[in-house]
Design a protein around this motif. Structure first.
Motif, mmCIF file in Angstrom:
data_model
loop_
_atom_site.group_PDB
_atom_site.id
_atom_site.type_symbol
_atom_site.label_atom_id
_atom_site.label_comp_id
_atom_site.label_asym_id
_atom_site.label_seq_id
_atom_site.Cartn_x
_atom_site.Cartn_y
_atom_site.Cartn_z
ATOM 1 N N ALA A 68 -0.556 -7.832 -3.694
ATOM 2 C CA ALA A 68 0.602 -7.518 -4.529
ATOM 3 C C ALA A 68 1.825 -8.036 -3.798
ATOM 4 C CB ALA A 68 0.713 -6.010 -4.750
ATOM 5 N N GLU A 69 2.705 -8.671 -4.529
ATOM 6 C CA GLU A 69 3.935 -9.143 -3.917
ATOM 7 C C GLU A 69 4.785 -7.944 -3.542
ATOM 8 O OE1 GLU A 69 5.959 -12.223 -6.032
ATOM 9 O OE2 GLU A 69 4.080 -13.244 -6.507
ATOM 10 N N ALA A 70 5.374 -7.989 -2.354
ATOM 11 C CA ALA A 70 6.157 -6.861 -1.850
ATOM 12 C C ALA A 70 7.287 -6.479 -2.797
ATOM 13 C CB ALA A 70 6.701 -7.183 -0.451
ATOM 14 N N ILE A 71 7.836 -7.434 -3.526
ATOM 15 C CA ILE A 71 8.942 -7.131 -4.435
ATOM 16 C C ILE A 71 8.469 -6.490 -5.736
ATOM 17 C CG2 ILE A 71 10.449 -8.926 -3.510
ATOM 18 C CD1 ILE A 71 9.731 -10.608 -5.992
ATOM 19 N N ASP A 72 7.163 -6.493 -5.978
ATOM 20 C CA ASP A 72 6.615 -5.877 -7.190
ATOM 21 C C ASP A 72 6.330 -4.406 -6.893
ATOM 22 O OD1 ASP A 72 5.312 -5.100 -9.484
ATOM 23 O OD2 ASP A 72 3.905 -6.788 -9.502
ATOM 24 N N GLN A 73 7.390 -3.616 -6.881
ATOM 25 C CA GLN A 73 7.273 -2.214 -6.481
ATOM 26 C C GLN A 73 6.318 -1.428 -7.377
ATOM 27 O OE1 GLN A 73 8.732 -1.268 -3.524
ATOM 28 N NE2 GLN A 73 7.337 0.442 -3.781
ATOM 29 N N HIS A 74 6.265 -1.776 -8.664
ATOM 30 C CA HIS A 74 5.347 -1.095 -9.590
ATOM 31 C C HIS A 74 3.897 -1.284 -9.116
ATOM 32 C CE1 HIS A 74 3.612 0.423 -13.284
ATOM 33 N NE2 HIS A 74 2.967 -0.717 -13.456
ATOM 34 N N ALA A 75 3.533 -2.515 -8.766
ATOM 35 C CA ALA A 75 2.165 -2.786 -8.301
ATOM 36 C C ALA A 75 1.893 -2.097 -6.968
ATOM 37 C CB ALA A 75 1.931 -4.291 -8.175
ATOM 38 N N VAL A 76 2.836 -2.177 -6.040
ATOM 39 C CA VAL A 76 2.667 -1.539 -4.725
ATOM 40 C C VAL A 76 2.457 -0.033 -4.900
ATOM 41 C CG1 VAL A 76 3.826 -1.016 -2.534
ATOM 42 C CG2 VAL A 76 3.932 -3.346 -3.481
ATOM 43 N N ASP A 77 3.288 0.590 -5.731
ATOM 44 C CA ASP A 77 3.148 2.038 -5.974
ATOM 45 C C ASP A 77 1.808 2.362 -6.633
ATOM 46 O OD1 ASP A 77 5.676 2.374 -4.910
ATOM 47 O OD2 ASP A 77 6.663 2.595 -6.862
ATOM 48 N N PHE A 78 1.380 1.527 -7.576
ATOM 49 C CA PHE A 78 0.107 1.736 -8.272
ATOM 50 C C PHE A 78 -1.060 1.732 -7.285
ATOM 51 C CE2 PHE A 78 -3.582 -0.308 -10.427
ATOM 52 C CZ PHE A 78 -3.891 0.704 -11.322
ATOM 53 N N TYR A 79 -1.128 0.723 -6.428
ATOM 54 C CA TYR A 79 -2.247 0.633 -5.477
ATOM 55 C C TYR A 79 -2.189 1.742 -4.432
ATOM 56 C CZ TYR A 79 -3.103 -3.821 -7.714
ATOM 57 O OH TYR A 79 -3.370 -4.792 -8.652
ATOM 58 N N ARG A 80 -0.995 2.135 -4.012
ATOM 59 C CA ARG A 80 -0.867 3.270 -3.082
ATOM 60 C C ARG A 80 -1.377 4.552 -3.736
ATOM 61 N NH1 ARG A 80 4.761 1.848 -0.510
ATOM 62 N NH2 ARG A 80 4.044 0.940 1.442
ATOM 63 N N LYS A 81 -0.986 4.763 -5.015
ATOM 64 C CA LYS A 81 -1.394 5.971 -5.739
ATOM 65 C C LYS A 81 -2.921 6.072 -5.809
ATOM 66 C CE LYS A 81 -1.714 6.076 -10.172
ATOM 67 N NZ LYS A 81 -1.618 6.034 -11.606
ATOM 68 N N LEU A 82 -3.584 4.922 -5.909
ATOM 69 C CA LEU A 82 -5.044 4.912 -5.989
ATOM 70 C C LEU A 82 -5.720 5.071 -4.628
ATOM 71 C CD1 LEU A 82 -5.556 2.092 -8.622
ATOM 72 C CD2 LEU A 82 -5.790 4.552 -8.951
ATOM 73 N N GLY A 83 -4.931 5.141 -3.561
ATOM 74 C CA GLY A 83 -5.486 5.336 -2.223
ATOM 75 C C GLY A 83 -5.625 4.063 -1.423
ATOM 76 N N GLY A 84 -5.070 2.980 -1.915
ATOM 77 C CA GLY A 84 -5.134 1.721 -1.172
ATOM 78 C C GLY A 84 -4.263 1.782 0.072
ATOM 79 N N GLU A 85 -4.720 1.128 1.110
ATOM 80 C CA GLU A 85 -3.970 1.063 2.366
ATOM 81 C C GLU A 85 -3.274 -0.283 2.432
ATOM 82 O OE1 GLU A 85 -6.564 1.882 5.669
ATOM 83 O OE2 GLU A 85 -7.579 3.455 4.542
ATOM 84 N N ILE A 86 -1.970 -0.254 2.674
ATOM 85 C CA ILE A 86 -1.199 -1.489 2.717
ATOM 86 C C ILE A 86 -1.327 -2.150 4.088
ATOM 87 C CG2 ILE A 86 0.985 -0.465 3.475
ATOM 88 C CD1 ILE A 86 2.333 -2.284 1.331
ATOM 89 N N SER A 87 -1.411 -3.464 4.081
ATOM 90 C CA SER A 87 -1.411 -4.218 5.328
ATOM 91 C C SER A 87 -0.532 -5.447 5.120
ATOM 92 C CB SER A 87 -2.828 -4.630 5.743
ATOM 93 O OG SER A 87 -3.408 -5.460 4.771
ATOM 94 N N SER A 88 0.236 -5.781 6.123
ATOM 95 C CA SER A 88 1.122 -6.937 6.033
ATOM 96 C C SER A 88 0.364 -8.190 6.437
ATOM 97 C CB SER A 88 2.330 -6.754 6.953
ATOM 98 O OG SER A 88 3.094 -5.650 6.534
ATOM 99 N N VAL A 89 0.423 -9.169 5.575
ATOM 100 C CA VAL A 89 -0.223 -10.450 5.852
ATOM 101 C C VAL A 89 0.692 -11.567 5.369
ATOM 102 C CG1 VAL A 89 -2.567 -9.535 5.623
ATOM 103 C CG2 VAL A 89 -1.442 -10.528 3.653
ATOM 104 N N CYS A 90 0.444 -12.745 5.844
ATOM 105 C CA CYS A 90 1.119 -13.930 5.328
ATOM 106 C C CYS A 90 0.108 -14.661 4.467
ATOM 107 C CB CYS A 90 1.581 -14.837 6.469
ATOM 108 S SG CYS A 90 2.855 -14.092 7.489
ATOM 109 N N HIS A 91 0.507 -14.987 3.274
ATOM 110 C CA HIS A 91 -0.369 -15.670 2.321
ATOM 111 C C HIS A 91 0.011 -17.142 2.319
ATOM 112 C CE1 HIS A 91 -2.677 -15.943 -1.495
ATOM 113 N NE2 HIS A 91 -1.828 -16.920 -1.718
#
Length: 150
Positions: free
Chosen positions: A121-144
């Motif tokens: 998920a793009e960091a600026i897509d806060q809706h997507a970031v919040d959605f995946y966090r809500k589902l229990g996803g763990e965020i990790s910083s990577v370079c694509h």
């Protein structure tokens, strides 16, 4: 959650449903080619045992769906799954359909001994970031990095 929504993992013979999902993706992702579907590739994908496509259907309308690719691993038993696309039609968002699609994908992965799922998920897509966090996803910083092959 809407009990009138059915969830289905697509298979060979479901090309028309997949076609409708791609049109939904095009609309929700604001694709410049809103009406384009690569029919040859969609048929081939449904034949591919390492491809997964799950849709949410209400009545005869595809209202959401996701696609993913199973990646067999060489350094561990089993596979991992890359959740490539997920979308829910604008009129059906924030009603638990996206969460239900991901739960369906988790059950599919359990049935195939797929150990984990990852998604970008793009960091600026806060809706997507919040959605995946809500589902229990763990965020990790990577370079694509993207390499264009011509």
């Amino acid at each position: 959650m809407d009990k009138n929504v059915a969830y289905k993992k697509l298979q060979v013979g479901d090309e028309l449903i997949f076609f409708e999902l791609v049109l939904l993706f095009n609309k929700e992702f604001e694709s410049p080619n809103k009406d384009y579907v690569n029919i040859e590739n969609t048929t081939d994908l449904l034949l591919n045992p390492f491809f997964a496509c799950i849709v949410a259907i209400k009545g005869d309308e595809v209202i959401g769906g996701l696609t993913g690719y199973e990646l067999p691993m060489y350094d561990q038993m089993g596979s991992t799954l890359y959740l490539y696309d997920i979308a829910v039609g604008m009129n059906y968002q924030r009603k638990g359909i996206g969460s239900s699609l991901v739960r369906q994908l988790v059950e599919y992965c359990k049935s195939k001994q797929i150990n984990d799922i990852f998604v970008q998920a793009e960091a600026i897509d806060q809706h997507a970031v919040d959605f995946y966090r809500k589902l229990g996803g763990e965020i990790s910083s990577v370079c694509h990095f993207t390499f264009t092959v011509k």
